[in-house]
Design a protein around this motif. Structure first.
Motif, PDB file in Angstrom:
ATOM      1  N   GLN A 192       0.745  -1.368  -0.080  1.00  0.00           N
ATOM      2  CA  GLN A 192       0.020   0.038   0.079  1.00  0.00           C
ATOM      3  C   GLN A 192       0.873   1.271  -0.008  1.00  0.00           C
ATOM      4  OE1 GLN A 192      -2.758  -0.096   3.261  1.00  0.00           O
ATOM      5  NE2 GLN A 192      -3.285  -2.415   2.804  1.00  0.00           N
ATOM      6  N   LEU A 193       1.989   1.289   0.663  1.00  0.00           N
ATOM      7  CA  LEU A 193       2.878   2.498   0.869  1.00  0.00           C
ATOM      8  C   LEU A 193       3.624   2.779  -0.586  1.00  0.00           C
ATOM      9  CD1 LEU A 193       4.299   1.819   4.548  1.00  0.00           C
ATOM     10  CD2 LEU A 193       2.675   3.457   3.540  1.00  0.00           C
ATOM     11  N   ARG A 194       3.814   1.670  -1.395  1.00  0.00           N
ATOM     12  CA  ARG A 194       4.303   1.963  -2.425  1.00  0.00           C
ATOM     13  C   ARG A 194       3.246   2.913  -3.609  1.00  0.00           C
ATOM     14  NH1 ARG A 194       5.377  -3.459  -2.078  1.00  0.00           N
ATOM     15  NH2 ARG A 194       7.490  -3.920  -1.397  1.00  0.00           N
ATOM     16  N   GLU A 195       1.962   2.795  -3.243  1.00  0.00           N
ATOM     17  CA  GLU A 195       1.079   3.240  -4.125  1.00  0.00           C
ATOM     18  C   GLU A 195       0.778   4.975  -3.629  1.00  0.00           C
ATOM     19  OE1 GLU A 195      -0.477   1.852  -6.628  1.00  0.00           O
ATOM     20  OE2 GLU A 195       0.705   0.069  -5.924  1.00  0.00           O
ATOM     21  N   VAL A 196       1.604   5.419  -2.751  1.00  0.00           N
ATOM     22  CA  VAL A 196       1.383   6.955  -2.341  1.00  0.00           C
ATOM     23  C   VAL A 196       2.776   7.450  -1.922  1.00  0.00           C
ATOM     24  CG1 VAL A 196      -0.833   6.554  -1.190  1.00  0.00           C
ATOM     25  CG2 VAL A 196       1.092   6.314   0.240  1.00  0.00           C
ATOM     26  N   PRO A 197       2.787   8.532  -2.008  1.00  0.00           N
ATOM     27  CA  PRO A 197       4.240   9.227  -1.748  1.00  0.00           C
ATOM     28  C   PRO A 197       4.564   9.303  -0.141  1.00  0.00           C
ATOM     29  CG  PRO A 197       2.834  10.945  -2.937  1.00  0.00           C
ATOM     30  CD  PRO A 197       1.889   9.729  -2.477  1.00  0.00           C
ATOM     31  N   VAL A 198       5.736   8.568  -0.028  1.00  0.00           N
ATOM     32  CA  VAL A 198       6.122   8.236   1.316  1.00  0.00           C
ATOM     33  C   VAL A 198       7.379   9.051   1.779  1.00  0.00           C
ATOM     34  CG1 VAL A 198       6.930   6.424   2.808  1.00  0.00           C
ATOM     35  CG2 VAL A 198       4.903   6.107   1.192  1.00  0.00           C
ATOM     36  N   TRP A 199       7.450   9.522   2.959  1.00  0.00           N
ATOM     37  CA  TRP A 199       8.634  10.048   3.579  1.00  0.00           C
ATOM     38  C   TRP A 199       8.922   9.284   4.908  1.00  0.00           C
ATOM     39  CZ3 TRP A 199       5.311  12.809   0.800  1.00  0.00           C
ATOM     40  CH2 TRP A 199       5.822  13.555  -0.382  1.00  0.00           C
ATOM     41  N   ALA A 243      17.618   0.096   2.701  1.00  0.00           N
ATOM     42  CA  ALA A 243      16.663  -0.846   2.024  1.00  0.00           C
ATOM     43  C   ALA A 243      15.344  -0.518   2.046  1.00  0.00           C
ATOM     44  CB  ALA A 243      17.012  -2.115   2.502  1.00  0.00           C
ATOM     45  N   ARG A 244      14.955  -0.146   3.459  1.00  0.00           N
ATOM     46  CA  ARG A 244      13.473   0.480   3.602  1.00  0.00           C
ATOM     47  C   ARG A 244      13.204   1.458   2.486  1.00  0.00           C
ATOM     48  NH1 ARG A 244      14.645   1.187   8.779  1.00  0.00           N
ATOM     49  NH2 ARG A 244      14.093  -1.125   9.168  1.00  0.00           N
ATOM     50  N   VAL A 245      13.927   2.389   2.338  1.00  0.00           N
ATOM     51  CA  VAL A 245      13.783   3.662   1.305  1.00  0.00           C
ATOM     52  C   VAL A 245      13.538   3.023  -0.016  1.00  0.00           C
ATOM     53  CG1 VAL A 245      14.740   5.860   0.285  1.00  0.00           C
ATOM     54  CG2 VAL A 245      14.851   5.445   2.948  1.00  0.00           C
ATOM     55  N   GLU A 246      14.417   2.294  -0.551  1.00  0.00           N
ATOM     56  CA  GLU A 246      14.416   1.943  -1.944  1.00  0.00           C
ATOM     57  C   GLU A 246      13.184   0.978  -2.033  1.00  0.00           C
ATOM     58  OE1 GLU A 246      18.106   0.224  -2.292  1.00  0.00           O
ATOM     59  OE2 GLU A 246      19.333   1.747  -2.461  1.00  0.00           O
ATOM     60  N   SER A 247      12.951   0.096  -0.933  1.00  0.00           N
ATOM     61  CA  SER A 247      11.745  -0.899  -1.172  1.00  0.00           C
ATOM     62  C   SER A 247      10.474  -0.041  -1.219  1.00  0.00           C
ATOM     63  CB  SER A 247      11.747  -1.736   0.057  1.00  0.00           C
ATOM     64  OG  SER A 247      10.526  -2.336   0.086  1.00  0.00           O
ATOM     65  N   LEU A 248      10.225   0.927  -0.766  1.00  0.00           N
ATOM     66  CA  LEU A 248       9.013   1.859  -0.679  1.00  0.00           C
ATOM     67  C   LEU A 248       9.067   2.929  -1.801  1.00  0.00           C
ATOM     68  CD1 LEU A 248       8.575   2.470   3.114  1.00  0.00           C
ATOM     69  CD2 LEU A 248       7.403   0.505   1.713  1.00  0.00           C
ATOM     70  N   GLY A 249      10.094   3.256  -2.438  1.00  0.00           N
ATOM     71  CA  GLY A 249      10.081   4.154  -3.360  1.00  0.00           C
ATOM     72  C   GLY A 249      10.102   5.561  -2.418  1.00  0.00           C
ATOM     73  N   ALA A 250      10.482   5.501  -1.292  1.00  0.00           N
ATOM     74  CA  ALA A 250      10.268   6.778  -0.342  1.00  0.00           C
ATOM     75  C   ALA A 250      10.923   7.984  -1.169  1.00  0.00           C
ATOM     76  CB  ALA A 250      10.731   6.517   0.887  1.00  0.00           C
ATOM     77  N   ARG A 251      10.318   8.975  -1.214  1.00  0.00           N
ATOM     78  CA  ARG A 251      10.680  10.347  -1.479  1.00  0.00           C
ATOM     79  C   ARG A 251      12.034  10.728  -0.901  1.00  0.00           C
ATOM     80  NH1 ARG A 251       5.958  13.650  -4.068  1.00  0.00           N
ATOM     81  NH2 ARG A 251       5.106  12.012  -5.382  1.00  0.00           N
TER      82      ARG A 251
END
Length: 164
Positions: A70-77, A99-107
């Motif tokens: 679900q978090l990959r579907e929205v902007p995450v910081w 790894a967490r930042v990359e996995s989620l595509g976090a901004r």
């Protein structure tokens, strides 16, 4: 907005970020990580954790693991708060955080120095802090926290509205 906090300091950082978002007209819920059942319905998510012995607290790690899809579907910081006082220190760029930042595509991920009140710590925590050469006191820079929250708000306000 969700932040795992052992003694309340990281929760206070989350509150400042939430205030910055709300000042920009962005509605913001602040929820304990263990109480987050879903990220559905949110247009963006900020997750933070205190860092102990180089690791996020279990509740924050669990939230990110449970809701990763679900978090990959929205902007995450993401943000961390702990002993280190320089973002470039090794403890702030731990492989798990990267790894967490990359996995989620976090901004983005931001590390903020934390607060250590010796009166709130157990004997074991005091020994760990002493071994890590931790600095007692409130080392947080709430102006930097607020500015980071304002940056997130500016990014969100500039984006076109998401459609469900």
């Amino acid at each position: 907005m969700s932040a795992a906090s052992k003694h309340g300091s990281t929760r206070e950082i989350a509150a400042v970020v939430a205030q910055a978002l709300e000042s920009a007209g962005i509605a913001c819920d602040v929820v304990e990580p263990a109480d987050v059942a879903t990220a559905t319905g949110y247009d963006a998510v900020v997750v933070g954790s205190a860092v102990y012995i180089g690791q996020w607290l279990p509740d924050a790690r669990d939230l990110v693991d449970r809701l990763a899809e679900q978090l990959r579907e929205v902007p995450v910081w993401l943000f961390s708060s702990g002993l280190a006082d320089q973002p470039s220190k090794r403890g702030n760029s731990a492989p798990a955080t990267t790894a967490r930042v990359e996995s989620l595509g976090a901004r983005g991920h931001r590390h903020f120095p934390g607060k250590l009140d010796v009166l709130q710590l157990s004997l074991a925590e005091r020994a760990t802090i002493l071994a890590a050469r931790g600095k007692y006191g409130d080392n947080r820079d709430m102006d930097a926290v607020r500015a980071w929250g304002e940056g997130i708000a500016a990014e969100l306000v500039a984006e076109p509205a998401r459609t469900a």
